[in-house]
Design an enzyme around this catalytic site. Structure first.
Site, PDB file in Angstrom:
ATOM      1  N   HIS A  78       0.826  -1.215   0.000  1.00 29.51           N
ATOM      2  CA  HIS A  78       0.000   0.000   0.000  1.00 29.51           C
ATOM      3  C   HIS A  78       0.857   1.262   0.000  1.00 29.51           C
ATOM      4  O   HIS A  78       0.530   2.238  -0.680  1.00 29.51           O
ATOM      5  CB  HIS A  78      -0.974   0.001   1.182  1.00 29.51           C
ATOM      6  CG  HIS A  78      -1.886  -1.195   1.176  1.00 29.51           C
ATOM      7  ND1 HIS A  78      -2.597  -1.589   2.270  1.00 29.51           N
ATOM      8  CD2 HIS A  78      -2.184  -2.095   0.199  1.00 29.51           C
ATOM      9  CE1 HIS A  78      -3.294  -2.685   1.971  1.00 29.51           C
ATOM     10  NE2 HIS A  78      -3.048  -3.012   0.719  1.00 29.51           N
ATOM     11  N   HIS A 235      -9.428  -1.954  -4.812  1.00 28.85           N
ATOM     12  CA  HIS A 235      -8.291  -2.280  -3.953  1.00 28.85           C
ATOM     13  C   HIS A 235      -7.316  -3.225  -4.649  1.00 28.85           C
ATOM     14  O   HIS A 235      -6.092  -3.098  -4.498  1.00 28.85           O
ATOM     15  CB  HIS A 235      -8.727  -2.863  -2.609  1.00 28.85           C
ATOM     16  CG  HIS A 235      -7.556  -3.054  -1.703  1.00 28.85           C
ATOM     17  ND1 HIS A 235      -6.998  -2.019  -0.980  1.00 28.85           N
ATOM     18  CD2 HIS A 235      -6.751  -4.129  -1.495  1.00 28.85           C
ATOM     19  CE1 HIS A 235      -5.920  -2.451  -0.351  1.00 28.85           C
ATOM     20  NE2 HIS A 235      -5.745  -3.732  -0.642  1.00 28.85           N
ATOM     21  N   ASP A 239      -3.365  -2.635  -5.131  1.00 28.22           N
ATOM     22  CA  ASP A 239      -2.318  -3.623  -4.857  1.00 28.22           C
ATOM     23  C   ASP A 239      -1.448  -3.838  -6.105  1.00 28.22           C
ATOM     24  O   ASP A 239      -0.225  -3.942  -6.006  1.00 28.22           O
ATOM     25  CB  ASP A 239      -2.944  -4.974  -4.473  1.00 28.22           C
ATOM     26  CG  ASP A 239      -3.400  -5.025  -3.019  1.00 28.22           C
ATOM     27  OD1 ASP A 239      -2.946  -4.196  -2.204  1.00 28.22           O
ATOM     28  OD2 ASP A 239      -4.212  -5.920  -2.708  1.00 28.22           O
ATOM     29  N   HIS A 262      -0.827 -10.777  -5.254  1.00 22.28           N
ATOM     30  CA  HIS A 262       0.554 -10.299  -5.143  1.00 22.28           C
ATOM     31  C   HIS A 262       1.549 -11.243  -5.817  1.00 22.28           C
ATOM     32  O   HIS A 262       2.438 -10.809  -6.544  1.00 22.28           O
ATOM     33  CB  HIS A 262       0.930 -10.151  -3.678  1.00 22.28           C
ATOM     34  CG  HIS A 262       0.012  -9.237  -2.929  1.00 22.28           C
ATOM     35  ND1 HIS A 262      -0.082  -7.911  -3.226  1.00 22.28           N
ATOM     36  CD2 HIS A 262      -0.864  -9.468  -1.934  1.00 22.28           C
ATOM     37  CE1 HIS A 262      -0.963  -7.355  -2.410  1.00 22.28           C
ATOM     38  NE2 HIS A 262      -1.456  -8.285  -1.631  1.00 22.28           N
TER      39      HIS A 262
END
Ligand SMILES: [Zn+2]
Length: 306
Positions: A78, A235, A239, A262
């Site tokens: 973040h 969101h 990311d 991720h």
């Protein structure tokens, strides 16, 4: 041009997983420095960790980087998104523990703190990574891809069986302040059952209904509900920007993520850099510089919170 900070930005909060209090200081750094983390609580060995794709250690829940001495810092995605979304390419991020503070679960408080510290234009041109041909990684139904484009575009699709989320899709051109305006305040999200399971394993101890969107079936348990009807996909895009920032330079290309996380974005960067003919470093002086994320961002770009 490259950008850093005029003064140090200080953030105080708690680690999402440890629950421990943590202070993070984002210091100015000279042109060509890049983004580095340093652990002020580590006295022995090398406490500096480069924020680069090849320092990423596989981790299911967040982005974790480590150096050769095994010193690590986790949940960097973040603040990396906030730096990239504010065009800051040079900074030293000092943390007094193993985790970046979670704050409200989004990147907006980081952006606000960086803007308060002041953005400094430096006397050196920024180099961008221009994608020259499509590179893709797949895993089951998940996919992450980079392909040529004049600007960084992020195209994301998620598909959850949970009624509170379901199918969501969004495409956004990241030029200028789009990240700060459209994505920065979207919070991380999770199922209540996952929170309970994580707590049993000693994780998510710093997680609250305030720093994550917690849902159960069709219900959002966090007070005040969602900040955007499609906050979860926003969101995921946040990311993705943070994880792409680990390329070490802004990317000019189109990123597509389908159910990606991720680990897949990191695999994609590894696949890109494994193919020398798939990208080229490009000088971004003049007009091309205006196409980079975060150039010219100001307080007025931050979404208003009641
Ligand atoms: Zn996140």
């Amino acid at each position: 041009m490259q950008y850093s900070l005029k003064s140090t930005a200080v953030f105080q909060g708690h680690g999402l997983h440890s629950g421990a209090p943590v202070t993070m200081k984002v210091h100015p750094a000279p042109a060509g420095h890049g983004i580095w983390f340093v652990r002020s609580d580590v006295a022995q060995g090398d406490a500096r960790i480069p924020a680069t794709w090849d320092a990423v250690v596989p981790s299911k829940l967040c982005t974790l980087i480590a150096n050769d001495d095994g010193v690590s810092v986790s949940t960097i995605e973040h603040v990396m998104a906030a730096l990239a979304g504010s065009a800051i390419s040079n900074a030293l991020v000092e943390v007094d523990g193993p985790e970046v503070p979670i704050l409200d679960g989004s990147a907006a408080p980081f952006v606000e703190g960086l803007l308060n510290a002041g953005i400094l234009e430096q006397d050196a041109p920024v180099l961008a990574i221009r994608v020259l041909k499509a590179v893709e990684v797949r895993e089951g139904e998940a996919l992450a891809r980079l392909e040529p484009s004049d600007m960084l575009e992020i195209d994301f699709k998620i598909d959850f069986t949970d009624a509170a989320i379901g199918k969501q899709a969004k495409v956004l051109n990241m030029a200028n302040g789009a990240f700060v305006r459209e994505l920065s305040d979207s919070r991380t999200f999770c199922r209540n059952s996952d929170v309970i399971a994580m707590r049993e394993r000693g994780l998510a101890l710093g997680g609250t209904l305030e720093n994550a969107v917690v849902f159960e079936g069709a219900k959002v348990l966090s007070p005040g509900g969602l900040r955007h009807a499609d906050e979860p996909v926003r969101h995921k895009m946040l990311d993705a920007l943070g994880d792409l920032a680990l390329a070490g330079a802004p990317i000019l290309g189109r990123y597509t993520g389908v159910r990606a996380g991720h680990a897949m974005t990191n695999k994609l960067l590894r696949a890109l850099f494994a193919q020398p003919d798939a990208w080229v470093l490009q000088d971004c002086e003049g007009r091309a510089g205006g196409k980079l994320p975060g150039v010219g961002v100001h307080h007025g770009d931050l979404p208003l919170r009641a």
